[in-house]
Write an enzyme that holds these catalytic residues in place. Structure first.
Site, short mmCIF file in Angstrom:
data_model
loop_
_atom_site.label_atom_id
_atom_site.label_comp_id
_atom_site.label_asym_id
_atom_site.label_seq_id
_atom_site.Cartn_x
_atom_site.Cartn_y
_atom_site.Cartn_z
N CYS A 93 4.11 -14.45 -6.85
CA CYS A 93 4.07 -14.64 -5.41
C CYS A 93 5.28 -15.43 -4.91
O CYS A 93 5.88 -15.09 -3.89
CB CYS A 93 2.78 -15.34 -5.01
N CYS A 190 -5.52 -18.54 -4.35
CA CYS A 190 -5.73 -18.51 -2.91
C CYS A 190 -6.49 -17.27 -2.45
O CYS A 190 -7.15 -17.29 -1.42
CB CYS A 190 -4.39 -18.60 -2.19
#
Length: 357
Positions: A93, A190
């Site tokens: 990410c 997340c």
């Protein structure tokens, strides 16, 4: 005065980074990269970041990156689990979503730099290359998570928390009146906000989910049945659901046979690992017949182990690195990242663990 785009997650670290940069005289613009499509708790992160920006008197933007995140992070995460690996989506990410989009917005808003609240240092070395260095507070060091950043990304990056401790950051945030100065740190992935990883995988893929299979020992003797490979990872002991009269650990996952290999504690230790999908930072690469000494972390919380890095001689066209440890390491897990550091704490490079020997 330079203009800086600060990635703001809604947490205290990124808020403090924005404050410190503003205090240093930069023109700061806050940016939240939205990677989720729903969920009240996640949307509160935008509210928190916006409140901080308002308190600091800085401009603030939200950039929708849901499709980027699904393509570059969520789908590979699911595929890796279905293939019997244990991925580390945060390192992907950072490279492919966070820094990519931060620099994209820096170009649009004509900013000189991008910044985040990561605990790590960054420097340009004598050879002209940029490299991440471990933070002064080794307990909070997040350099491991940044090993995939490119030279272009590094050349545009400021990391203002490199010499701060978490307690110092909270004190700074409190003095500055930043909302959520004592907000707890996020601990989980997340995008897995409910249930466990297996529940998330089952609800987010059209691929066939591997069902029950055999637990076997290292000689192929069947020891019991497992409920599906997505529920397990290398080194796991609890939750196996089998009673052998001795401690049992997952040594290996063979997705092609839908088998999970069980061993004892000793069987988890490896003298070597093979790494692919490489990224190099302080150097451009490792040459054939070259041996490089390094401290190698095989997971985020691993303290690092002394090793020698060598190019794998059997992979000329698809270069891989063989890591030979001075002492065996425990539970080197395919899918996780191995990050190589020099004796000054700078990142040499890193890659994804493919095999452990």
């Amino acid at each position: 005065m330079s203009r800086v785009i600060v990635g703001m997650s809604g947490g205290v670290d990124s808020a403090a980074a924005a404050f410190l940069l503003r205090e240093a005289g930069h023109e700061v613009i806050g940016l939240t990269i939205r990677t989720w499509s729903g969920g009240v708790s996640r949307c509160c992160e935008i509210d928190d970041a916006r409140a901080t920006a308002r308190k600091l008197g800085i401009d603030y933007h939200v950039l929708n990156c849901v499709s980027d995140f699904e393509k570059n992070v969520e789908k590979p995460f699911i595929d890796d689990y279905l293939n019997g690996m244990t991925p580390n989506p945060c390192v992907i990410c950072n490279e492919r979503v966070k820094w990519s989009r931060l620099i994209y917005m820096a170009e649009i808003l004509k900013a000189d730099w991008v910044a985040t609240g990561h605990y790590a240092d960054i420097a340009r070395l004598e050879n002209g290359r940029y490299a991440i260095k471990k933070a002064a507070d080794t307990r909070k060091d997040q350099s491991y998570m940044l090993y995939r950043l490119t030279q272009e990304q590094l050349s545009r990056t400021i990391l203002p928390l490199y010499n701060k401790t978490k307690n110092e950051i909270r004190e700074i945030a409190e003095r500055a009146g930043i909302p959520g100065a004592n907000k707890p740190d996020s601990q989980e992935l997340c995008f897995v906000t409910e249930g466990d990883y297996a529940d998330y995988i089952k609800s987010h893929t059209d691929r066939e989910i591997p069902g029950e299979g055999n637990f076997t020992d290292e000689n192929g003797v069947i020891l019991g049945r497992h409920k599906g490979i997505i529920y397990y990872t290398v080194g796991q002991r609890k939750g196996l659901g089998i009673a052998l009269g001795r401690p049992a650990y997952i040594k290996n996952i063979r997705a092609d046979k839908n088998e999970i290999i069980i061993g004892d504690e000793k069987s988890l230790y490896s003298q070597e690992i093979l790494c692919g999908d490489l990224r190099f930072m302080s150097v451009s690469g490792i040459q054939e017949n070259e041996s490089v000494k390094a401290k190698v972390k095989i997971r985020y919380r691993h303290e690092g182990a002394d090793a020698v890095l060598e190019r794998d001689r059997d992979n000329i066209n698809n270069i891989k690195i063989r890591v030979k440890f001075e002492k065996p390491v425990r539970a080197a897990t395919p899918g996780q990242s191995a990050v190589f550091y020099d004796d000054m704490g700078y990142i040499i490079g890193g890659g994804v663990i493919l095999k452990a020997y």
